[in-house]
Write a protein that holds these residues in place. Structure first.
Motif, PDB file in Angstrom:
ATOM      1  N   LEU A   1      -3.779  -2.583  -6.051  1.00  0.00           N
ATOM      2  CA  LEU A   1      -3.216  -3.089  -5.015  1.00  0.00           C
ATOM      3  C   LEU A   1      -3.695  -4.625  -4.655  1.00  0.00           C
ATOM      4  CD1 LEU A   1      -1.502  -3.190  -2.368  1.00  0.00           C
ATOM      5  CD2 LEU A   1      -3.399  -1.916  -1.144  1.00  0.00           C
TER       6      LEU A   1
ATOM      7  N   LYS B   1       0.744  -1.218   0.155  1.00  0.00           N
ATOM      8  CA  LYS B   1       0.080   0.037  -0.048  1.00  0.00           C
ATOM      9  C   LYS B   1       0.932   1.249   0.063  1.00  0.00           C
ATOM     10  CE  LYS B   1      -3.869   2.319   2.626  1.00  0.00           C
ATOM     11  NZ  LYS B   1      -4.622   2.049   3.667  1.00  0.00           N
TER      12      LYS B   1
ATOM     13  N   LEU C   1      -2.070   4.417  -5.535  1.00  0.00           N
ATOM     14  CA  LEU C   1      -3.346   4.297  -5.456  1.00  0.00           C
ATOM     15  C   LEU C   1      -4.096   4.406  -6.674  1.00  0.00           C
ATOM     16  CD1 LEU C   1      -5.474   3.374  -3.458  1.00  0.00           C
ATOM     17  CD2 LEU C   1      -6.179   5.955  -2.996  1.00  0.00           C
TER      18      LEU C   1
END
Length: 244
Positions: free
Chosen positions: A128, A118, A123
């Motif tokens: 992920l 992470k 993002l």
């Protein structure tokens, strides 16, 4: 009539894909609006192909025709000043009058990015998926070889697609690792709606369930979208480049 080819990058997060759609914000729409502000004339911007909602591009290409010649360097600067920060024109060049961004494309290459850990900086541009770091890359590549060549990819196309011809020729398909990422790459003469994300998801599912290449061939042969695995999230997918 002069013909201009654009090389485009965009973050697809906040767009409903490339192609103009009624009552939805798309990348094509934003670029056309900016071009028309500068030229004060309607243009027909032809993309090399559609990218789905949320999909990014590092090397999308498009072309439009205009009756006058202009300075392409100045035009790039002006166009980028009008476009939002998540769309960038990397290059504009004069091409032959009959050049067509979609029909003249010989090969399109996509990459899909998986992150192992992470990070707020990964993002928007990767999926992920920590379990992937434990999957043997050699196995993923062996399974993927099933899709090389000219095949009917009906099982990996959205069920509601109206495209009749589902045959694509895959020329390259690979998995490799770099630091915190696993990267899936695929090149083909054409791609169907949702094909790349469905393929990558199905290959992963097959590897995780200890199945072999024969099970993937069976999915191909069945020509049924329900036979394949779920499509991966759009945010990890990039149109990398288009070859002419």
């Amino acid at each position: 009539m002069y013909n201009y080819k654009l090389t485009i990058q965009y973050d697809g997060t906040d767009y409903f894909g490339w192609q103009i759609q009624k009552n939805k914000i798309t990348v094509q729409q934003k670029i056309i609006e900016a071009i028309e502000v500068i030229l004060k004339e309607k243009v027909n911007l032809i993309g090399s192909g559609r990218t789905d909602a949320g999909v990014h591009a590092l090397g999308q290409t498009a072309n439009f025709r205009y009756p006058d010649e202009f300075d392409t360097n100045k035009f790039v600067y002006s166009l980028n000043s009008l476009l939002p920060n998540d769309i960038a024109i990397k290059k504009i060049e004069r091409v032959t009058e009959n050049f067509h961004a979609r029909y003249d494309a010989k090969e399109r290459k996509y990459i899909y990015l998986f992150s192992h850990t992470k990070s707020p900086f990964y993002l928007r541009y990767s999926y992920l998926y920590p379990p992937i770091r434990n999957i043997d890359i050699k196995l993923l590549n062996e399974l993927s070889a099933t899709f090389l060549g000219k095949k009917d990819f009906t099982s990996f196309c959205r069920a509601k697609s109206t495209v009749k011809n589902k045959i694509c020729e895959v020329t390259e398909i690979n998995w490799f690792r770099r630091s915190d990422f696993t990267i899936f790459t695929i090149s083909a003469d054409r791609f169907l709606h949702g094909m790349v994300r469905a393929l990558a998801g199905t290959i992963l599912k097959t590897a995780l369930n200890d199945k072999n290449a024969e099970s993937l061939q069976k999915i191909l042969d069945e020509k049924d979208r329900k036979s394949a695995g779920e499509a991966l999230p759009a945010k990890g997918l990039f149109l990398y480049k288009v070859r002419y």
